[in-house]
Design a protein around this motif. Sequence first.
Motif, mmCIF file in Angstrom:
data_model
loop_
_atom_site.group_PDB
_atom_site.id
_atom_site.type_symbol
_atom_site.label_atom_id
_atom_site.label_comp_id
_atom_site.label_asym_id
_atom_site.label_seq_id
_atom_site.Cartn_x
_atom_site.Cartn_y
_atom_site.Cartn_z
ATOM 1 N N ALA A 128 0.838 -1.209 0.000
ATOM 2 C CA ALA A 128 0.000 0.000 0.000
ATOM 3 C C ALA A 128 0.864 1.246 0.000
ATOM 4 N N GLY A 164 2.517 -3.327 6.988
ATOM 5 C CA GLY A 164 2.565 -2.180 7.900
ATOM 6 C C GLY A 164 1.280 -1.377 7.798
ATOM 7 N N GLY A 165 1.408 -0.072 8.109
ATOM 8 C CA GLY A 165 0.257 0.801 7.917
ATOM 9 C C GLY A 165 0.220 1.236 6.465
ATOM 10 N N ALA A 212 9.200 3.022 1.236
ATOM 11 C CA ALA A 212 10.030 3.956 0.459
ATOM 12 C C ALA A 212 9.256 5.259 0.213
ATOM 13 N N ALA A 239 9.621 8.230 2.514
ATOM 14 C CA ALA A 239 11.027 8.658 2.617
ATOM 15 C C ALA A 239 11.528 9.288 1.327
ATOM 16 N N GLY A 267 7.408 -3.077 -3.128
ATOM 17 C CA GLY A 267 8.664 -2.332 -3.097
ATOM 18 C C GLY A 267 9.855 -3.240 -2.877
ATOM 19 N N LEU A 308 17.576 11.922 3.496
ATOM 20 C CA LEU A 308 17.073 13.281 3.267
ATOM 21 C C LEU A 308 16.917 13.980 4.608
ATOM 22 N N TYR A 332 15.091 3.245 1.497
ATOM 23 C CA TYR A 332 15.790 2.296 0.614
ATOM 24 C C TYR A 332 15.044 2.270 -0.716
ATOM 25 N N ARG A 333 15.758 2.649 -1.771
ATOM 26 C CA ARG A 333 15.106 2.894 -3.061
ATOM 27 C C ARG A 333 14.970 1.597 -3.849
HETATM 28 C C1 FAD Z 1 15.446 8.942 -0.589
HETATM 29 C C2 FAD Z 1 14.557 8.639 -1.760
HETATM 30 C C3 FAD Z 1 14.338 9.603 -2.725
HETATM 31 C C4 FAD Z 1 13.534 9.338 -3.831
HETATM 32 N N1 FAD Z 1 13.282 10.333 -4.721
HETATM 33 C C5 FAD Z 1 12.394 10.122 -5.712
HETATM 34 C C6 FAD Z 1 12.012 11.210 -6.550
HETATM 35 O O1 FAD Z 1 12.449 12.350 -6.376
HETATM 36 N N2 FAD Z 1 11.111 10.956 -7.545
HETATM 37 C C7 FAD Z 1 10.578 9.703 -7.752
HETATM 38 O O2 FAD Z 1 9.774 9.538 -8.675
HETATM 39 N N3 FAD Z 1 10.924 8.660 -6.952
HETATM 40 C C8 FAD Z 1 11.792 8.847 -5.934
HETATM 41 N N4 FAD Z 1 12.133 7.828 -5.097
HETATM 42 C C9 FAD Z 1 11.630 6.480 -5.398
HETATM 43 C C10 FAD Z 1 10.190 6.283 -4.923
HETATM 44 O O3 FAD Z 1 10.015 6.818 -3.650
HETATM 45 C C11 FAD Z 1 9.852 4.801 -4.945
HETATM 46 O O4 FAD Z 1 10.060 4.307 -6.259
HETATM 47 C C12 FAD Z 1 8.415 4.547 -4.538
HETATM 48 O O5 FAD Z 1 8.113 5.153 -3.305
HETATM 49 C C13 FAD Z 1 8.151 3.057 -4.475
HETATM 50 O O6 FAD Z 1 6.823 2.882 -4.034
HETATM 51 P P1 FAD Z 1 6.288 1.435 -3.698
HETATM 52 O O7 FAD Z 1 4.833 1.577 -3.424
HETATM 53 O O8 FAD Z 1 6.721 0.493 -4.759
HETATM 54 O O9 FAD Z 1 7.111 0.980 -2.398
HETATM 55 P P2 FAD Z 1 6.867 1.270 -0.848
HETATM 56 O O10 FAD Z 1 6.489 2.668 -0.576
HETATM 57 O O11 FAD Z 1 8.065 0.747 -0.138
HETATM 58 O O12 FAD Z 1 5.604 0.370 -0.504
HETATM 59 C C14 FAD Z 1 5.685 -1.033 -0.471
HETATM 60 C C15 FAD Z 1 4.711 -1.524 0.570
HETATM 61 O O13 FAD Z 1 4.745 -2.960 0.590
HETATM 62 C C16 FAD Z 1 4.555 -3.366 1.926
HETATM 63 N N5 FAD Z 1 5.075 -4.722 2.110
HETATM 64 C C17 FAD Z 1 6.371 -5.117 2.122
HETATM 65 N N6 FAD Z 1 6.443 -6.432 2.359
HETATM 66 C C18 FAD Z 1 5.181 -6.884 2.505
HETATM 67 C C19 FAD Z 1 4.608 -8.161 2.785
HETATM 68 N N7 FAD Z 1 5.375 -9.269 2.958
HETATM 69 N N8 FAD Z 1 3.261 -8.246 2.886
HETATM 70 C C20 FAD Z 1 2.472 -7.160 2.709
HETATM 71 N N9 FAD Z 1 2.976 -5.931 2.450
HETATM 72 C C21 FAD Z 1 4.304 -5.798 2.338
HETATM 73 C C22 FAD Z 1 5.332 -2.339 2.741
HETATM 74 O O14 FAD Z 1 4.871 -2.318 4.098
HETATM 75 C C23 FAD Z 1 5.031 -1.063 1.987
HETATM 76 O O15 FAD Z 1 3.925 -0.371 2.535
HETATM 77 C C24 FAD Z 1 12.917 8.061 -3.970
HETATM 78 C C25 FAD Z 1 13.095 7.095 -2.982
HETATM 79 C C26 FAD Z 1 13.892 7.377 -1.874
HETATM 80 C C27 FAD Z 1 14.035 6.356 -0.789
#
Ligand code: FAD
Length: 359
Positions: free
Chosen positions: A13, A37-38, A43, A46, A200, A223, A297-298
């Motif tokens: 989510a 998590g919530g 990522a 952050a 992620g 950051l 962690y990206r």
């Molecule tokens: C410092 C930093 C700077 C960045 N800057 C940029 C930027 O300027 N522009 C840009 O476009 N992108 C940027 N990014 C990249 C971007 O933030 C990520 O690509 C994006 O947030 C990924 O989103 P996500 O939903 O895939 O992952 P996440 O936000 O990590 O969400 C994944 C979710 O999966 C859940 N999960 C994990 N394991 C399980 C499990 N076993 N069961 C159920 N749920 C689970 C987690 O709890 C989490 O809520 C940056 C990232 C970082 C860290």
Amino acid sequence: MTNKNPDILVIGAGIIGASCAYYLARDGARVTVIDSGGPGGVATPASFAWINASWGNPQPYFRLRREAMAEWRRLAVALPNLRISFSGGLCWDLGPDDMDAYLRDHGAWGYGIRRVNRSEAARLEPRLADPPAAAVYVAEEGAVEPRAAALNLLSAAERQGARVVAGTAVRGLILRGDRVEGALTDGGEIHADEVLLAAGAASPGIAATAGVTLPLTTPPGLLVSSRPHERLLNGLVMAPDLHMRQTAEGRIVAGADFGGSNPQTDADATARAVFAMLQSMLAGGARLEMEGHSTGYRPTPVDGFPVIGRPKDRSGLYIAVMHSGITLAPAIGRFAAEELLRGRRDRLLAPYGPARFSP
Ligand SMILES: Cc1cc2nc3c(=O)[nH]c(=O)nc-3n(C[C@H](O)[C@H](O)[C@H](O)COP(=O)(O)OP(=O)(O)OC[C@H]3O[C@@H](n4cnc5c(N)ncnc54)[C@H](O)[C@@H]3O)c2cc1C
């Protein structure tokens, strides 16, 4: 797929799972989102959250990012409470030759990019202590408050009937033959017509339980954030040693670049150094106070490009894992819904299927 209203289990989510859930629910799927998590991601909160199609990427990836920027604008109309601003980006973190190439190539590709001199840079960002002699300005770039946007998308998905289950981890995928039929969770089995994996950095471990390889790196990015302050920045600033932006609440977020600083062995010391740099770059910066710092962690596929689509030899599973997920989220959600519900894969996704890692 003939079923126009399939049951789809979205794992994760963060901004990617939230966006996929929104578009899938909007387009008729029966969606369950599950997160260990919530809601709001790991990522995602952050992130620097710069929405861009900036330099350093080949044209096909530029076009996907540009489409995502356009989709953010459409989304901002559909969901007026999204905390998004298209405040423009002022950038001079590249040498003169690279800047010329950036202006030439992206200009030819249709990006709204222009060269600015020192006086115009100072007009755009009057609080810069030392405005650059030459920079590029892209008015169409912006930023979104990333966790708020993910929560907003999830709420909108819930209004369309989606169910969000927080605090329940997925332990593995349920595989029958070559078909993924659901997930084994802390709360028991959940069966679905399709599983969309958007966890992620945790995605490779979950994919592996169905025999799917997903090579991912997860570089750390630190950051810093100031306490809320009167407005010092109009838009995003990408200087050689520091990228920064000011949030809607007045906090200035900064890192060595948008991906954050390497925290090194002492994250507090790294944060203090980044914050001192931030203060030195702005007139009145000495009055800024540091509120805190975060290290995210990206989730970055090994070749740097998004992973979006069905893996080889596995039905019932769709993967959406990427860096630049803030920029890309709305396009990924829309395209995933089109592919899962109508069987149409957008041409912009052609290079990004997970099968590229399974020759
Ligand atoms: C410092 C930093 C700077 C960045 N800057 C940029 C930027 O300027 N522009 C840009 O476009 N992108 C940027 N990014 C990249 C971007 O933030 C990520 O690509 C994006 O947030 C990924 O989103 P996500 O939903 O895939 O992952 P996440 O936000 O990590 O969400 C994944 C979710 O999966 C859940 N999960 C994990 N394991 C399980 C499990 N076993 N069961 C159920 N749920 C689970 C987690 O709890 C989490 O809520 C940056 C990232 C970082 C860290």
